[in-house]
Write a protein that holds these residues in place. Structure first.
Motif, PDB file in Angstrom:
ATOM      1  N   THR A  23      36.036  50.834  47.352  1.00  0.00           N
ATOM      2  CA  THR A  23      36.631  52.036  46.771  1.00  0.00           C
ATOM      3  C   THR A  23      37.188  52.931  47.875  1.00  0.00           C
ATOM      4  O   THR A  23      38.292  53.479  47.739  1.00  0.00           O
ATOM      5  CB  THR A  23      35.588  52.799  45.937  1.00  0.00           C
ATOM      6  OG1 THR A  23      35.065  51.915  44.947  1.00  0.00           O
ATOM      7  CG2 THR A  23      36.210  53.998  45.241  1.00  0.00           C
ATOM      8  N   ILE A  24      36.455  53.080  48.951  1.00  0.00           N
ATOM      9  CA  ILE A  24      36.927  53.899  50.076  1.00  0.00           C
ATOM     10  C   ILE A  24      38.206  53.302  50.660  1.00  0.00           C
ATOM     11  O   ILE A  24      39.178  54.023  50.925  1.00  0.00           O
ATOM     12  CB  ILE A  24      35.832  54.018  51.151  1.00  0.00           C
ATOM     13  CG1 ILE A  24      34.659  54.830  50.602  1.00  0.00           C
ATOM     14  CG2 ILE A  24      36.382  54.660  52.418  1.00  0.00           C
ATOM     15  CD1 ILE A  24      33.425  54.805  51.477  1.00  0.00           C
ATOM     16  N   PHE A  25      38.221  51.989  50.857  1.00  0.00           N
ATOM     17  CA  PHE A  25      39.405  51.330  51.407  1.00  0.00           C
ATOM     18  C   PHE A  25      40.616  51.530  50.502  1.00  0.00           C
ATOM     19  O   PHE A  25      41.704  51.882  50.974  1.00  0.00           O
ATOM     20  CB  PHE A  25      39.136  49.837  51.614  1.00  0.00           C
ATOM     21  CG  PHE A  25      40.358  49.064  52.004  1.00  0.00           C
ATOM     22  CD1 PHE A  25      40.881  49.167  53.285  1.00  0.00           C
ATOM     23  CD2 PHE A  25      41.014  48.258  51.083  1.00  0.00           C
ATOM     24  CE1 PHE A  25      42.021  48.466  53.650  1.00  0.00           C
ATOM     25  CE2 PHE A  25      42.151  47.561  51.437  1.00  0.00           C
ATOM     26  CZ  PHE A  25      42.656  47.664  52.724  1.00  0.00           C
ATOM     27  N   LEU A  26      40.429  51.311  49.196  1.00  0.00           N
ATOM     28  CA  LEU A  26      41.557  51.466  48.273  1.00  0.00           C
ATOM     29  C   LEU A  26      42.024  52.922  48.199  1.00  0.00           C
ATOM     30  O   LEU A  26      43.212  53.185  48.015  1.00  0.00           O
ATOM     31  CB  LEU A  26      41.195  50.937  46.895  1.00  0.00           C
ATOM     32  CG  LEU A  26      41.073  49.411  46.815  1.00  0.00           C
ATOM     33  CD1 LEU A  26      40.538  48.980  45.464  1.00  0.00           C
ATOM     34  CD2 LEU A  26      42.411  48.753  47.095  1.00  0.00           C
ATOM     35  N   HIS A  27      41.113  53.863  48.374  1.00  0.00           N
ATOM     36  CA  HIS A  27      41.511  55.273  48.413  1.00  0.00           C
ATOM     37  C   HIS A  27      42.352  55.548  49.660  1.00  0.00           C
ATOM     38  O   HIS A  27      43.342  56.264  49.597  1.00  0.00           O
ATOM     39  CB  HIS A  27      40.285  56.185  48.388  1.00  0.00           C
ATOM     40  CG  HIS A  27      40.651  57.633  48.441  1.00  0.00           C
ATOM     41  ND1 HIS A  27      40.632  58.353  49.614  1.00  0.00           N
ATOM     42  CD2 HIS A  27      41.072  58.494  47.480  1.00  0.00           C
ATOM     43  CE1 HIS A  27      41.016  59.590  49.359  1.00  0.00           C
ATOM     44  NE2 HIS A  27      41.294  59.703  48.077  1.00  0.00           N
ATOM     45  N   GLN A  28      41.962  54.968  50.778  1.00  0.00           N
ATOM     46  CA  GLN A  28      42.729  55.165  52.017  1.00  0.00           C
ATOM     47  C   GLN A  28      44.112  54.533  51.912  1.00  0.00           C
ATOM     48  O   GLN A  28      45.076  55.057  52.447  1.00  0.00           O
ATOM     49  CB  GLN A  28      41.970  54.581  53.207  1.00  0.00           C
ATOM     50  CG  GLN A  28      40.724  55.357  53.546  1.00  0.00           C
ATOM     51  CD  GLN A  28      39.852  54.657  54.579  1.00  0.00           C
ATOM     52  OE1 GLN A  28      40.028  53.477  54.859  1.00  0.00           O
ATOM     53  NE2 GLN A  28      38.892  55.380  55.127  1.00  0.00           N
ATOM     54  N   VAL A  29      44.203  53.413  51.207  1.00  0.00           N
ATOM     55  CA  VAL A  29      45.480  52.709  51.077  1.00  0.00           C
ATOM     56  C   VAL A  29      46.391  53.365  50.039  1.00  0.00           C
ATOM     57  O   VAL A  29      47.583  53.553  50.287  1.00  0.00           O
ATOM     58  CB  VAL A  29      45.239  51.223  50.709  1.00  0.00           C
ATOM     59  CG1 VAL A  29      46.531  50.530  50.329  1.00  0.00           C
ATOM     60  CG2 VAL A  29      44.569  50.508  51.858  1.00  0.00           C
ATOM     61  N   ALA A  30      45.833  53.714  48.863  1.00  0.00           N
ATOM     62  CA  ALA A  30      46.684  54.150  47.757  1.00  0.00           C
ATOM     63  C   ALA A  30      46.307  55.502  47.165  1.00  0.00           C
ATOM     64  O   ALA A  30      46.893  55.911  46.165  1.00  0.00           O
ATOM     65  CB  ALA A  30      46.661  53.092  46.660  1.00  0.00           C
ATOM     66  N   ILE A  32      44.262  58.308  44.991  1.00  0.00           N
ATOM     67  CA  ILE A  32      43.541  58.304  43.719  1.00  0.00           C
ATOM     68  C   ILE A  32      43.908  57.093  42.846  1.00  0.00           C
ATOM     69  O   ILE A  32      43.029  56.509  42.215  1.00  0.00           O
ATOM     70  CB  ILE A  32      43.766  59.634  42.960  1.00  0.00           C
ATOM     71  CG1 ILE A  32      43.175  60.798  43.762  1.00  0.00           C
ATOM     72  CG2 ILE A  32      43.146  59.581  41.566  1.00  0.00           C
ATOM     73  CD1 ILE A  32      41.698  60.666  44.094  1.00  0.00           C
ATOM     74  N   PRO A  33      45.169  56.642  42.802  1.00  0.00           N
ATOM     75  CA  PRO A  33      45.445  55.415  42.045  1.00  0.00           C
ATOM     76  C   PRO A  33      44.637  54.211  42.559  1.00  0.00           C
ATOM     77  O   PRO A  33      44.260  53.338  41.774  1.00  0.00           O
ATOM     78  CB  PRO A  33      46.943  55.196  42.237  1.00  0.00           C
ATOM     79  CG  PRO A  33      47.482  56.570  42.460  1.00  0.00           C
ATOM     80  CD  PRO A  33      46.414  57.276  43.264  1.00  0.00           C
ATOM     81  N   GLY A  34      44.340  54.177  43.841  1.00  0.00           N
ATOM     82  CA  GLY A  34      43.494  53.113  44.385  1.00  0.00           C
ATOM     83  C   GLY A  34      42.079  53.181  43.849  1.00  0.00           C
ATOM     84  O   GLY A  34      41.446  52.156  43.582  1.00  0.00           O
ATOM     85  N   VAL A  35      41.568  54.398  43.655  1.00  0.00           N
ATOM     86  CA  VAL A  35      40.234  54.578  43.076  1.00  0.00           C
ATOM     87  C   VAL A  35      40.228  54.113  41.621  1.00  0.00           C
ATOM     88  O   VAL A  35      39.299  53.434  41.180  1.00  0.00           O
ATOM     89  CB  VAL A  35      39.784  56.056  43.189  1.00  0.00           C
ATOM     90  CG1 VAL A  35      38.457  56.275  42.498  1.00  0.00           C
ATOM     91  CG2 VAL A  35      39.710  56.495  44.643  1.00  0.00           C
ATOM     92  N   VAL A  36      41.270  54.458  40.888  1.00  0.00           N
ATOM     93  CA  VAL A  36      41.387  54.023  39.491  1.00  0.00           C
ATOM     94  C   VAL A  36      41.485  52.500  39.433  1.00  0.00           C
ATOM     95  O   VAL A  36      40.843  51.853  38.596  1.00  0.00           O
ATOM     96  CB  VAL A  36      42.597  54.689  38.807  1.00  0.00           C
ATOM     97  CG1 VAL A  36      42.821  54.124  37.418  1.00  0.00           C
ATOM     98  CG2 VAL A  36      42.406  56.197  38.764  1.00  0.00           C
ATOM     99  N   PHE A  37      42.261  51.913  40.332  1.00  0.00           N
ATOM    100  CA  PHE A  37      42.386  50.454  40.384  1.00  0.00           C
ATOM    101  C   PHE A  37      41.031  49.814  40.681  1.00  0.00           C
ATOM    102  O   PHE A  37      40.673  48.803  40.064  1.00  0.00           O
ATOM    103  CB  PHE A  37      43.411  50.031  41.441  1.00  0.00           C
ATOM    104  CG  PHE A  37      43.509  48.549  41.596  1.00  0.00           C
ATOM    105  CD1 PHE A  37      44.171  47.787  40.645  1.00  0.00           C
ATOM    106  CD2 PHE A  37      42.919  47.910  42.678  1.00  0.00           C
ATOM    107  CE1 PHE A  37      44.248  46.410  40.771  1.00  0.00           C
ATOM    108  CE2 PHE A  37      42.995  46.525  42.816  1.00  0.00           C
ATOM    109  CZ  PHE A  37      43.665  45.777  41.863  1.00  0.00           C
ATOM    110  N   ALA A  38      40.269  50.385  41.606  1.00  0.00           N
ATOM    111  CA  ALA A  38      38.941  49.840  41.931  1.00  0.00           C
ATOM    112  C   ALA A  38      38.039  49.865  40.705  1.00  0.00           C
ATOM    113  O   ALA A  38      37.364  48.878  40.400  1.00  0.00           O
ATOM    114  CB  ALA A  38      38.309  50.624  43.075  1.00  0.00           C
TER     115      ALA A  38
END
Length: 84
Positions: A23-30, A32-38
């Motif tokens: 979740t942290i990695f996806l937040h750094q990459v994208a 809040i949408p990365g958090v939703v994707f996770a």
């Protein structure tokens, strides 16, 4: 949904941090949408695992997953409200 809301707030509330490295990695990459994707990916993983299990085992797995999810939601809100 409650866990997703709590997880998103982890990135806005000072002195509180998300512990899951994906979740942290996806937040750094994208962001809040990365958090939703996770969150969607975790839910999708539970659905995929459940579809592959035989009937008695999938019920046990779903109960265990719901209980674990409930513990995580409570933990997230305790952390958010406690500010740690």
């Amino acid at each position: 949904m409650l866990d997703l809301v709590a997880t998103v707030w982890f990135f806005f509330v000072p002195n509180v941090s998300e512990l899951h490295p994906v979740t942290i990695f996806l937040h750094q990459v994208a962001g809040i949408p990365g958090v939703v994707f996770a969150g969607a990916a975790y839910a999708g993983l539970v659905v995929v695992i459940t579809r592959k299990l035989p009937t008695p085992a999938d019920f046990d797995f779903l109960v265990a997953a719901m209980l674990w999810y409930g513990v995580l939601v409570v933990c997230n809100y305790v952390l958010l409200l406690g500010g740690r």
